[in-house]
Write a protein that holds these residues in place. Structure first.
Motif, PDB file in Angstrom:
ATOM      1  N   PHE A 170       0.800  -1.221   0.000  1.00  0.00           N
ATOM      2  CA  PHE A 170       0.000   0.000   0.000  1.00  0.00           C
ATOM      3  C   PHE A 170       0.833   1.271   0.000  1.00  0.00           C
ATOM      4  N   THR A 171       2.164   1.132  -0.096  1.00  0.00           N
ATOM      5  CA  THR A 171       2.994   2.310  -0.373  1.00  0.00           C
ATOM      6  C   THR A 171       3.354   2.383  -1.851  1.00  0.00           C
ATOM      7  N   LEU A 172       2.906   1.389  -2.641  1.00  0.00           N
ATOM      8  CA  LEU A 172       3.101   1.431  -4.090  1.00  0.00           C
ATOM      9  C   LEU A 172       2.185   2.488  -4.695  1.00  0.00           C
ATOM     10  N   PRO A 173       2.604   3.134  -5.781  1.00  0.00           N
ATOM     11  CA  PRO A 173       1.719   4.090  -6.460  1.00  0.00           C
ATOM     12  C   PRO A 173       0.689   3.354  -7.319  1.00  0.00           C
ATOM     13  N   PHE A 174      -0.600   3.527  -7.010  1.00  0.00           N
ATOM     14  CA  PHE A 174      -1.668   2.908  -7.792  1.00  0.00           C
ATOM     15  C   PHE A 174      -2.194   3.939  -8.784  1.00  0.00           C
ATOM     16  N   CYS A 175      -1.647   3.901  -9.982  1.00  0.00           N
ATOM     17  CA  CYS A 175      -2.050   4.896 -10.967  1.00  0.00           C
ATOM     18  C   CYS A 175      -2.481   4.264 -12.288  1.00  0.00           C
ATOM     19  N   ALA A 176      -2.610   2.957 -12.335  1.00  0.00           N
ATOM     20  CA  ALA A 176      -3.040   2.289 -13.560  1.00  0.00           C
ATOM     21  C   ALA A 176      -4.555   2.304 -13.685  1.00  0.00           C
ATOM     22  N   SER A 177      -5.236   1.960 -12.603  1.00  0.00           N
ATOM     23  CA  SER A 177      -6.691   1.893 -12.599  1.00  0.00           C
ATOM     24  C   SER A 177      -7.163   1.763 -11.163  1.00  0.00           C
ATOM     25  N   LYS A 178      -8.473   1.970 -10.951  1.00  0.00           N
ATOM     26  CA  LYS A 178      -9.066   1.763  -9.630  1.00  0.00           C
ATOM     27  C   LYS A 178      -9.867   0.464  -9.590  1.00  0.00           C
ATOM     28  N   GLU A 179      -9.917  -0.250 -10.712  1.00  0.00           N
ATOM     29  CA  GLU A 179     -10.739  -1.453 -10.797  1.00  0.00           C
ATOM     30  C   GLU A 179      -9.943  -2.699 -10.423  1.00  0.00           C
ATOM     31  N   PHE A 187      -4.157  -9.581  -2.813  1.00  0.00           N
ATOM     32  CA  PHE A 187      -2.803  -9.065  -3.002  1.00  0.00           C
ATOM     33  C   PHE A 187      -2.414  -8.974  -4.478  1.00  0.00           C
ATOM     34  N   MET A 188      -2.549 -10.085  -5.207  1.00  0.00           N
ATOM     35  CA  MET A 188      -2.096 -10.118  -6.590  1.00  0.00           C
ATOM     36  C   MET A 188      -2.863  -9.161  -7.510  1.00  0.00           C
ATOM     37  N   PRO A 189      -4.199  -9.116  -7.473  1.00  0.00           N
ATOM     38  CA  PRO A 189      -4.912  -8.135  -8.304  1.00  0.00           C
ATOM     39  C   PRO A 189      -4.543  -6.694  -7.977  1.00  0.00           C
ATOM     40  N   LEU A 190      -4.208  -6.406  -6.712  1.00  0.00           N
ATOM     41  CA  LEU A 190      -3.797  -5.050  -6.347  1.00  0.00           C
ATOM     42  C   LEU A 190      -2.469  -4.676  -6.992  1.00  0.00           C
ATOM     43  N   LEU A 191      -1.548  -5.643  -7.051  1.00  0.00           N
ATOM     44  CA  LEU A 191      -0.246  -5.367  -7.656  1.00  0.00           C
ATOM     45  C   LEU A 191      -0.377  -4.985  -9.125  1.00  0.00           C
ATOM     46  N   LYS A 192      -1.391  -5.540  -9.792  1.00  0.00           N
ATOM     47  CA  LYS A 192      -1.593  -5.231 -11.211  1.00  0.00           C
ATOM     48  C   LYS A 192      -1.986  -3.773 -11.429  1.00  0.00           C
ATOM     49  N   HIS A 199       8.535  -6.317  -8.797  1.00  0.00           N
ATOM     50  CA  HIS A 199       9.254  -7.588  -8.710  1.00  0.00           C
ATOM     51  C   HIS A 199       9.721  -7.900  -7.279  1.00  0.00           C
ATOM     52  N   LEU A 200      10.163  -6.883  -6.560  1.00  0.00           N
ATOM     53  CA  LEU A 200      10.618  -7.100  -5.191  1.00  0.00           C
ATOM     54  C   LEU A 200       9.451  -7.568  -4.307  1.00  0.00           C
ATOM     55  N   VAL A 201       8.304  -6.905  -4.453  1.00  0.00           N
ATOM     56  CA  VAL A 201       7.130  -7.265  -3.664  1.00  0.00           C
ATOM     57  C   VAL A 201       6.669  -8.680  -4.019  1.00  0.00           C
ATOM     58  N   GLU A 202       6.711  -9.011  -5.323  1.00  0.00           N
ATOM     59  CA  GLU A 202       6.315 -10.355  -5.756  1.00  0.00           C
ATOM     60  C   GLU A 202       7.262 -11.412  -5.190  1.00  0.00           C
ATOM     61  N   VAL A 264      -2.129 -19.674  -6.111  1.00  0.00           N
ATOM     62  CA  VAL A 264      -2.520 -18.271  -6.270  1.00  0.00           C
ATOM     63  C   VAL A 264      -1.392 -17.319  -5.892  1.00  0.00           C
ATOM     64  N   TYR A 265      -0.723 -17.583  -4.763  1.00  0.00           N
ATOM     65  CA  TYR A 265       0.264 -16.626  -4.259  1.00  0.00           C
ATOM     66  C   TYR A 265       1.702 -16.989  -4.605  1.00  0.00           C
ATOM     67  N   GLY A 266       1.895 -18.147  -5.222  1.00  0.00           N
ATOM     68  CA  GLY A 266       3.245 -18.535  -5.605  1.00  0.00           C
ATOM     69  C   GLY A 266       3.587 -18.197  -7.043  1.00  0.00           C
ATOM     70  N   ALA A 267       2.552 -18.028  -7.887  1.00  0.00           N
ATOM     71  CA  ALA A 267       2.784 -17.737  -9.305  1.00  0.00           C
ATOM     72  C   ALA A 267       3.023 -16.239  -9.518  1.00  0.00           C
ATOM     73  N   PRO A 268       3.834 -15.865 -10.513  1.00  0.00           N
ATOM     74  CA  PRO A 268       4.052 -14.450 -10.829  1.00  0.00           C
ATOM     75  C   PRO A 268       2.751 -13.769 -11.218  1.00  0.00           C
ATOM     76  N   VAL A 269       2.643 -12.479 -10.928  1.00  0.00           N
ATOM     77  CA  VAL A 269       1.418 -11.724 -11.197  1.00  0.00           C
ATOM     78  C   VAL A 269       1.042 -11.761 -12.674  1.00  0.00           C
TER      79      VAL A 269
END
Length: 324
Positions: A170-179, A187-192, A199-202, A264-269
């Motif tokens: 939640f310190t990442l900049p979310f500027c791609a979309s709000k959906e 976790f994973m959909p938020l990273l998108k 990559h570090l967070v993943e 779900v949480y082991g595969a790359p985003v």
């Protein structure tokens, strides 16, 4: 470079809410999905609440096994309530909104309870291993103090583990979309939605997921393997079949739970399919909490007997109130 970072920071602070897309692709099936998941939620809550109350009320169930089962049922109540009500609302609205802090809270509580359940299932399998493979020393080893320490360790570790990941996410900049392409803040959909390198967070996500899922899963498999070897030595064919039936159902439930979380949480985003992600998430957030009380508790003779006692007491008290 400085201008880009300022822009990203502005975009990040501008986001005060997210949109949960849920199962919007199945628009015509929304009423059916709502009724189906409402039924599952009702069954899940009812069964788990009954188990917690019965275990608390019946002194015959104040044993290590039922102490852990009571913890599991209480956990499932919290776990399901964190996810399902918001999902049910998404079936009734066109755009289900969730505040930024609401998303933080949902993800943290969900992640904490998921880690706790991974650890608790492993502890429960170890408890069964001691009871079946070392019955003579079981009572002295698995006393109330040890049970309390194991359960407390699961809960404390569960609620401490996600903190670092929450801060990084939640310190990442979310500027791609709000959906968010999911039925809850995962976790994973938020990273998108982030417009920076994740990559570090993943990598940290993969490491944490491996520690809290793979290690307990291997310990659980080891416990059931040793239990199976012990059961194989039982001379009675009927007793052997009954024990194998119980252990196989337990192992199936924990295998589905652990394996779906690992997938779900082991595969790359970037390699994750949103549809498959939702399907696997349903298994451990909705389906597993419904089957756990049925598999672990309601099949046991002790629980059935306790339910009959409680039912007869309630019936007697109601009968007396009707005939003063």
């Amino acid at each position: 470079m400085e201008h880009v970072s300022v822009t990203e920071k502005e975009n990040q602070t501008a986001i005060t809410e997210f949109i949960l897309l849920g199962f919007g692709d199945f628009h015509e099936m929304q009423p059916l999905l709502f009724v189906t998941f409402l039924f599952i939620y009702t069954i899940t809550m009812s069964c788990n609440i009954v188990i917690v109350l019965v275990i608390a009320a019946d002194h015959n169930l104040h044993t290590p096994m039922y102490f852990f089962l009571g913890n599991l049922s209480f956990l499932e109540i919290c776990y399901t309530t964190t996810i399902v009500p918001k999902m049910l609302r998404s079936f009734l609205t066109v755009r289900e909104m969730i505040l930024f802090m609401g998303c933080v809270a949902q993800l943290y509580i969900f992640g904490s309870l998921a880690v706790t359940e991974c650890l608790l299932l492993s502890v429960m399998s170890y408890d069964r291993y001691l009871a079946i493979c070392h019955p003579l020393s079981y009572a002295s080893v698995m006393n109330f103090k040890v049970c309390f320490q194991l359960a407390a360790g699961c809960w404390i570790t569960g609620f401490l583990t996600p903190i670092a990941m929450m801060i990084l996410t939640f310190t990442l900049p979310f500027c791609a979309s709000k959906e968010i392409g999911h039925f809850f803040c995962d976790f994973m959909p938020l990273l998108k939605l982030s417009c920076t390198d994740t990559h570090l967070v993943e990598f940290l996500s993969f490491t944490v997921s491996a520690c809290v899922t793979l290690v307990p899963f291997l310990l659980t498999l080891t416990s059931y393997y040793r239990i199976t070897l012990t059961i194989w030595r039982i001379p009675s064919t009927t007793g052997k079949q009954k024990a194998f039936s119980t252990c196989s159902s337990h192992l199936l439930v924990v295998s589905v739970f652990y394996s779906t979380i690992i997938i779900v949480y082991g595969a790359p985003v970037g390699n994750q399919s949103p549809a498959l992600n939702k399907a696997f998430s349903l298994l451990y957030t909705v389906i597993s909490p419904m089957f756990n009380p049925l598999i672990y508790s309601l099949r046991n003779k002790e629980v059935k007997g306790a339910l009959q006692k409680v039912g007869s007491k309630v019936f007697t008290s109601l009968k007396k109130s009707d005939n003063p």
